[in-house]
Enzyme design. Structure first.
Site, PDB file in Angstrom:
ATOM      1  N   HIS A 188       0.814  -1.214   0.000  1.00  0.00           N
ATOM      2  CA  HIS A 188       0.000   0.000   0.000  1.00  0.00           C
ATOM      3  C   HIS A 188       0.849   1.268   0.000  1.00  0.00           C
ATOM      4  O   HIS A 188       0.472   2.277   0.605  1.00  0.00           O
ATOM      5  CB  HIS A 188      -0.977   0.011   1.187  1.00  0.00           C
ATOM      6  CG  HIS A 188      -1.648  -1.297   1.419  1.00  0.00           C
ATOM      7  ND1 HIS A 188      -2.549  -1.848   0.512  1.00  0.00           N
ATOM      8  CD2 HIS A 188      -1.529  -2.201   2.427  1.00  0.00           C
ATOM      9  CE1 HIS A 188      -2.957  -3.016   0.977  1.00  0.00           C
ATOM     10  NE2 HIS A 188      -2.355  -3.252   2.120  1.00  0.00           N
ATOM     11  N   CYS A 189       2.006   1.192  -0.656  1.00  0.00           N
ATOM     12  CA  CYS A 189       2.943   2.324  -0.735  1.00  0.00           C
ATOM     13  C   CYS A 189       3.428   2.760   0.650  1.00  0.00           C
ATOM     14  O   CYS A 189       3.719   3.928   0.881  1.00  0.00           O
ATOM     15  CB  CYS A 189       2.347   3.494  -1.499  1.00  0.00           C
ATOM     16  SG  CYS A 189       1.943   3.083  -3.209  1.00  0.00           S
TER      17      CYS A 189
END
Length: 169
Positions: free
Chosen positions: A110-111
């Site tokens: 999710h970055c």
């Protein structure tokens, strides 16, 4: 700057290179979206819905013993989402099996690789809600998540000598 039958003149830079017709369709769509948000009570109503459904999601997921939930435990400090993992099962496997059941979650980092590194996990799943998510949607998600977890946690137990599982969702 100006176009006539006889000729044209150019605007000064940077206007000389502007693309022309503005995004009229997007402006009309934006207006319709704002009208819709106003019709349901504004962003305050959206926030209230998200707060309630997010707390419901977190509370339902908290009842599943094999899950690790990430983030604050105080619902007032949470967004309407829950990142989670199941020990011994990769997040992508959970997401794929939920997809087969018609349930969509995100799987990956999710970055937020630095956060995942600090938590000691490589990947998580994330279930997200918005103002249109109902309690029934959450209930179905939790039911399908439990079924998926049960499948993976029993995979080695139900198989034959080679550990193969004879059933699939």
């Amino acid at each position: 700057d100006r176009v006539t039958v006889e000729g044209s003149t150019w605007a000064d830079l940077p206007g000389k290179f502007e693309a022309g017709t503005p995004m009229i369709g997007q402006a009309v769509g934006w207006g319709a979206a704002l009208d819709y948000i106003d019709s349901i009570g504004g962003m305050a109503a959206v926030h209230e819905c998200e707060k309630n459904i997010g707390a419901y999601l977190y509370n339902r997921m908290s009842s599943i013993p094999s899950l690790t939930l990430y983030g604050p435990t105080d619902p007032s400090k949470r967004a309407a989402l829950v990142s989670f993992s199941v020990d011994g099962v990769h997040a992508s496997d959970i997401a794929t099996f939920l997809d087969l059941e018609g349930v969509c979650v995100r799987a990956g980092h999710h970055c937020t690789q630095p956060l995942h590194d600090a938590l000691g996990v490589s990947h998580t799943c994330r279930a997200s809600c918005y103002f249109y998510t109902t309690k029934e949607d959450v209930d179905v998600f939790v039911e399908k998540l439990q079924t998926t977890i049960d499948f993976f946690l029993s995979a080695g137990k139900d198989g034959g000598e080679d550990g193969e599982v004879d059933y699939f969702a």
